[in-house]
Write an enzyme that holds these catalytic residues in place. Structure first.
Site, mmCIF file in Angstrom:
data_model
loop_
_atom_site.group_PDB
_atom_site.id
_atom_site.type_symbol
_atom_site.label_atom_id
_atom_site.label_comp_id
_atom_site.label_asym_id
_atom_site.label_seq_id
_atom_site.Cartn_x
_atom_site.Cartn_y
_atom_site.Cartn_z
ATOM 1 N N SER A 217 77.035 33.498 44.060
ATOM 2 C CA SER A 217 75.919 34.286 44.596
ATOM 3 C C SER A 217 76.116 35.730 44.140
ATOM 4 C CB SER A 217 75.867 34.143 46.120
ATOM 5 O OG SER A 217 74.767 34.859 46.661
ATOM 6 N N HIS B 78 72.680 31.926 43.347
ATOM 7 C CA HIS B 78 71.554 32.331 44.192
ATOM 8 C C HIS B 78 70.749 33.405 43.477
ATOM 9 C CE1 HIS B 78 74.071 31.121 47.974
ATOM 10 N NE2 HIS B 78 73.585 30.080 47.329
ATOM 11 N N ASP C 56 77.514 29.105 51.595
ATOM 12 C CA ASP C 56 77.011 27.990 50.807
ATOM 13 C C ASP C 56 78.153 27.410 49.973
ATOM 14 O OD1 ASP C 56 75.137 26.210 49.797
ATOM 15 O OD2 ASP C 56 74.453 27.588 48.233
#
Length: 206
Positions: A19, A46, A139
């Site tokens: 991310s 992400h 995540d």
């Protein structure tokens, strides 16, 4: 008589999930990998869903491996990097192909590392390698549980080399990470894994 190999993918697959801070981390991991890498690579970072992603184009300039944005139905190929498009989730289907889900602005993680890793786990089994790189949030925590459950391997970036330690820290907290590595050491660890991943079992006669 040997049992047939139960997994659709018969070569190693490396999933790089990240991310915030991911572009630099991905660049440093992919740059040293050789063109004859005997593993497919899938990237999930992400991304803001409202704009097309330039991630594949940028990474293409930073590694000798071929890099392209994944398309629905793509085959996984050793020595090739497929990058998840913005506003999509990427799955590994039972036919060992890419499946893309259009999700627009929801849910909050786009693409979901958990979805990618869970589907990779059941398709690739012990040939799956999940690499959790820098990022905020948690995540990938559920996804690496799936990878571990199916016999795969998990690496996580260490805190010292992470721009953000949320995702790697959450992965490490599961107790299922096999190696915690500094960013400069991850590429070599991926190569070592790719060369020692289990070979397909012989198919049963008849």
């Amino acid at each position: 008589m040997s049992a047939p190999d139960p997994y659709a993918l018969r070569f190693p697959v490396v999933a790089l999930v990240t991310s915030a801070g991911g572009l630099d981390a991905l660049s440093q991991v992919l740059a040293p990998l050789p063109t004859d890498l005997p593993a497919a690579v899938v990237v999930a970072q992400h991304l803001a869903p409202e704009h097309p992603s330039q991630l594949a184009a940028i990474l293409r300039t930073r590694t000798a491996l071929p890099v392209r944005e994944a398309a629905n139905g793509d085959e996984l190929v050793p020595g090739t990097v497929l990058v998840t498009p913005a506003a999509r989730h990427l799955l590994i289907t039972s036919e060992a192909r890419i499946g893309l889900l259009d999700v627009g602005n929801a849910p909050p993680y786009r693409p979901s590392a958990d979805l990618l890793l869970a589907t990779l786990a059941v398709t690739c089994g012990p040939r799956a390698l999940a690499v959790v790189l820098t990022g905020k949030g948690h995540d990938a925590q559920a996804g690496i549980r799936a990878v571990s459950h199916c016999g795969g391997t998990v690496f996580a970036q260490d805190e010292a080399s992470s721009a953000y330690f949320g995702m790697p820290g959450a992965a490490i907290d599961t107790g299922l990470v096999h190696e915690v590595l500094g960013l400069p050491d991850i590429a070599a660890a991926i190569q070592a894994h790719a060369h020692r991943a289990p070979e397909p079992a012989p198919r049963a006669a008849g």
